[in-house]
Scaffold this active site. Structure first.
Site, PDB file in Angstrom:
ATOM      1  N   GLY A  64       0.806  -1.187  -0.007  1.00  0.00           N
ATOM      2  CA  GLY A  64       0.139   0.104   0.039  1.00  0.00           C
ATOM      3  C   GLY A  64       0.880   1.241  -0.083  1.00  0.00           C
ATOM      4  O   GLY A  64       2.207   1.192   0.069  1.00  0.00           O
TER       5      GLY A  64
ATOM      6  N   GLY B  39      -0.016   9.316   1.734  1.00  0.00           N
ATOM      7  CA  GLY B  39       0.795  10.458   1.563  1.00  0.00           C
ATOM      8  C   GLY B  39       2.061  10.498   2.498  1.00  0.00           C
ATOM      9  O   GLY B  39       2.972  11.190   2.351  1.00  0.00           O
TER      10      GLY B  39
ATOM     11  N   ASP C 190      -5.335   7.553  16.715  1.00  0.00           N
ATOM     12  CA  ASP C 190      -5.814   7.105  15.531  1.00  0.00           C
ATOM     13  C   ASP C 190      -6.328   5.678  15.295  1.00  0.00           C
ATOM     14  O   ASP C 190      -6.095   5.096  14.554  1.00  0.00           O
ATOM     15  CB  ASP C 190      -4.701   7.393  14.590  1.00  0.00           C
ATOM     16  CG  ASP C 190      -5.118   7.367  13.118  1.00  0.00           C
ATOM     17  OD1 ASP C 190      -6.359   7.706  12.972  1.00  0.00           O
ATOM     18  OD2 ASP C 190      -4.102   7.096  11.935  1.00  0.00           O
TER      19      ASP C 190
END
Length: 828
Positions: free
Chosen positions: A15, A18, A130
């Protein structure tokens, strides 16, 4: 990315985002598959981006937990900054939920794993910040792994972490999983992870995210100001207790959420146990706690389009906005105090004096109260072994009550000043947090016996317990006429508990013996002191730190204790094991029958019954007793799973056995017994390398557990590493095997694997003599194959089979019907 960086060969790109790219790679030195996470080229020279990247690696590498992805290395080479991590086979929770919501079993076991991992992180001063479904991998076996600590932050306890979640005007994180304070860009602490876990749990159960919008801004606004619809509008199986957990986790005000992730974990475990009971999963049909996640039966989703319209219009106000306590409050005091059996935990009293010489009162005073209350038929009291961990800790009664799965908790403290002893005690209803009784008691230190009696009396009154005339007489009967003898007994009990559950030191056990002997010298009629002394003697044998002659001493003092007070339970339990050691199996069965009559609420008694039936090869009877134990004492459910798993191992149903052990490990991941018996099931299934790794990890934390050492030796012997296997047979292990039928049989099997036939048969004969007459397992056990043509072994088996057949016929003749394989404790 090049095909090779240092000694890592790149296999494929997994994968890219950014912040960088993620690759699957092979570590050519250690021959293992790993994941390499690289920092994007434009961020390598960006100070804040580089700092976040390295912080992720440092923080994640500081955490050692089975549900957190392991970081192997942080490095820089050839212009690349990268992290090397554990490769985890599986799917993200996001991918799994794309197919629909999970059933409650799967959702709860995943949530428990996540909460346990985050609790460990928080206790090390690390918040994730997160948490989301794409950062959670579920392995094919159902184990969770938390990934991506890229936004994690370290904080010192008692401080609030500084905010660094904005970069060039952009808020970092994923809006749908943010807490309100995170969405507002405020300072964060561990409670932001609690909110995020609440979102994940909601999504697993309903298949919907609680906060939605057409844009990032709309989602953030929903997080800050909107209330999600009740989960039971999506999933009618959601209980009020589970709804309350999610409501509290999703409170807009962080102060209204759980005080810690441990508190949330404790309530999740309690709801999981209740759900398992109600569905029959525990202890009825076997279903692994760690297994591939299952989706819900979608039959009740048939009207989902209409449901969505209804849900979209509904907005709730949480309990605390309606002026209702945010604490769980399923029942009033009056409702549970009218139940046939109440459940209670007595926590160790806290020493407020700071004087180490007075420390012994904490555990021993609680144990004395437990011993007295355990005599009552209408009360289930948590044993001392489960409350010892709270000694000298400041404990929230509700949290402890939930951890112990009881309805009321007694908490107390004491101060000894000169000749005065001042105690404060409170009896707290766990469901309402109301104080049922509270008092300050000031007595002379020589009159602590009356203090204990007062507390017992107030507990009986506060819980509105109905007691018989004979129970009333037993409670009012003085333990001893000597205050000095009682103090010696309290000191002895403190040292005994400390040696058994905390220090494990022989010196503490030796000192306990001396304390009990002093108490008996001062009062030769003191039954409690005799019982404590006998327990010390049995510990020498059970732990392999003394010869079997200690059993003779134990039997003598236990007999004396019971002549003085026939209501004592502990002496009967341990005397039963002494009978087994002496080869008096029938006498042990009679003792058990008497115990079940005298103490039907004692979970330990049902555990003894289960083990005796297991040794008799009467598996359905054993399963029934394990089920009753789980029902009576939910906090000990892992031990129940362990027993059930062993039964399925004997049957050769290794997958069912593994499922049971994993259910227990989902609740107690470090439970040495469950890990060891899981390894044994893996061994018999043929997964020897996996068994060895698990046993070695377990021994690293618990080096003196003899059956773990035995199982590892058996694995090594099976692989042909005979000398390494023999090295485990030392004097301490031989002492344990001399008195323990399971270890004796295991040692016999080990010698059979090593080709030492005479020793093997000798230890099998010993196992049978001391009560292990589990004929079906002797016949099925593959480790004994080399003995099956040996005349002595054949003779042993023929005799054992005849006794087993007679016992089965006797049980049926006495009216003990064979329990159904799927019979649940709920139906007993």
């Amino acid at each position: 990315m090049k095909k090779q960086i240092l000694h890592y060969r790149i296999l494929e790109k997994l994968g890219e985002g950014g912040g960088g790219a993620v690759y699957k790679a092979e570590d050519t030195k250690l021959h293992r598959t790993v994941v390499i996470k690289t920092l994007a080229e434009d961020l390598i020279h960006n100070v804040s981006g580089r700092q976040r990247f390295l912080r992720e690696a440092r923080l994640a590498s500081a955490l050692d937990h089975p549900n957190i992805c392991t970081v192997y290395e942080i490095n820089e080479a050839e212009g690349q900054c990268f992290i090397v991590m554990q490769y985890v086979e599986g799917k993200t929770l996001k991918e799994i939920l794309a197919k629909g919501p999970l059933d409650l079993h799967s959702a709860l076991t995943i949530a428990i794993q996540l909460a346990d991992a985050l609790a460990v992180a928080h206790e090390r001063g690390i918040i994730h910040r997160d948490m989301k479904t794409s950062n959670i991998i579920i392995t094919p076996e159902g184990q969770c792994k938390i990934l991506d600590f890229g936004l994690a932050k370290h904080f010192e306890e008692g401080t609030v972490p500084s905010d660094d979640l904005t970069v060039e005007g952009a808020l970092l994180g994923t809006p749908s999983y943010m807490s309100p304070e995170q969405a507002r860009g405020e300072r964060l602490d561990y409670r932001t992870d609690i909110f995020s876990l609440g979102i994940i749990l909601y999504e697993m159960i309903t298949g919907e995210r609680p906060f939605k919008g057409r844009s990032r801004i709309e989602i953030l606004q929903a997080v800050i100001s909107s209330e999600p619809p009740p989960m039971n509008l999506y999933n009618p199986q959601v209980s009020p207790q589970l709804q309350r957990i999610v409501d509290r986790a999703l409170a807009k005000d962080p102060d209204q959420r759980y005080k810690s992730m441990r508190d949330m974990l404790a309530e999740l475990k309690q709801v999981a146990r209740q759900h398992f009971y109600e569905t029959g999963t525990i202890p009825g049909e076997v279903s692994a706690a760690l297994e591939p996640p299952r989706h819900v039966d979608r039959s009740w989703f048939s009207g989902r389009s209409l449901l969505k319209k209804v849900v979209g219009r509904l907005r709730r106000r949480p309990a605390w906005e309606n002026g209702v306590s945010s604490q769980p409050s399923e029942r009033s005091i009056s409702s549970w105090t009218m139940k046939e059996r109440k459940t209670l935990a007595i926590l160790p009293f806290r020493n407020l004096s700071g004087d180490p010489e007075a420390d012994f009162y904490g555990l021993s005073l609680a144990d004395g109260i437990i011993t007295e209350l355990a005599k009552l038929q209408s009360l289930i009291v948590t044993p001392s072994s489960y409350v010892a961990k709270y000694h000298n800790r400041e404990v929230d009664p509700q949290r402890a009550g939930r951890e112990l799965a009881v309805e009321a908790v007694l908490v107390g403290s004491y101060l000894r000043v000169g000749t005065r002893f001042r105690a404060t005690a409170q009896l707290v209803d766990i469901t309402t947090n109301e104080i049922l009784w509270s008092d300050k008691i000031d007595v002379d230190h020589k009159d602590i016996i009356s203090l204990q009696d007062d507390i017992v009396r107030h507990i009986v009154e506060g819980l509105k317990i109905k007691i018989s005339q004979s129970e009333q007489e037993r409670l009012t009967r003085p333990l001893t006429s000597s205050a000095e003898a009682y103090e010696y007994a309290l000191r002895g009990k403190h040292l005994l508990i400390k040696s058994t559950y905390q220090s494990y030191r022989k010196e503490d056990l030796d000192a306990a013996v001396q304390m009990f002997k002093e108490a008996i010298k001062l009062d030769p009629q003191f039954a409690y002191a005799y019982a404590g002394l006998g327990r010390c003697y049995t510990n020498y044998v059970i732990r392999g730190i003394g010869g079997v002659s200690y059993y003779e001493l134990a039997e003598e003092v236990f007999d004396r204790a019971l002549r003085l007070d026939e209501t004592l339970v502990d002496p009967r339990i341990f005397r039963l094991y002494i009978y087994l050691f002496k080869g008096e199996k029938q006498r042990a069965r009679e003792e058990l029958k008497d115990l079940l009559h005298r103490a039907p609420n004692d979970a330990t008694v049902h555990s003894v019954a289960a083990n005796l039936y297991r040794w008799d090869g009467l598996y359905e009877y054993a399963l029934r007793e394990y089920n009753i134990r789980i029902k009576l004492f939910p906090v000990a459910a892992p031990e129940g799973y362990s027993g059930r798993g062993r039964i399925f191992t004997y049957r050769g149903e290794y997958d069912r056995a593994i499922a049971e052990f994993k259910k227990g490990l989902a609740i107690e991941p470090e439970h040495a017994g469950l890990r060891s018996f899981l390894a044994k099931a893996l061994y018999h299934k043929g997964d020897i390398d996996d068994a060895i790794r698990l046993l070695e990890d377990t021994l690293a934390l618990n080096p003196n557990i003899q059956y773990t050492r035995l199982f590892l030796a058996m694995c090594l012997a099976r692989k042909g590493e005979s000398e390494r296997a023999r090295a485990f047979i030392d004097d301490r292990f031989l002492n344990v095997a001399e008195a323990d039928g399971d270890c004796a049989l295991g040692l016999g099997a080990l010698y059979a694997l090593l080709g030492e036939t005479r020793q093997a048969i000798a230890w099998i004969r010993r196992a049978i003599h001391i009560g292990n007459e589990n004929y079906p397992w002797y016949e099925r056990n593959p480790d004994l194959e080399s003995l099956r043509s040996e005349p002595d072994f054949v003779e042993l088996m023929n005799d054992l089979r005849a006794r087993w057949m007679r016992l089965k016929a006797e049980m049926e003749g006495m009216g003990h019907s064979q329990p159904s394989r799927n019979q649940s404790a709920l139906s007993i």
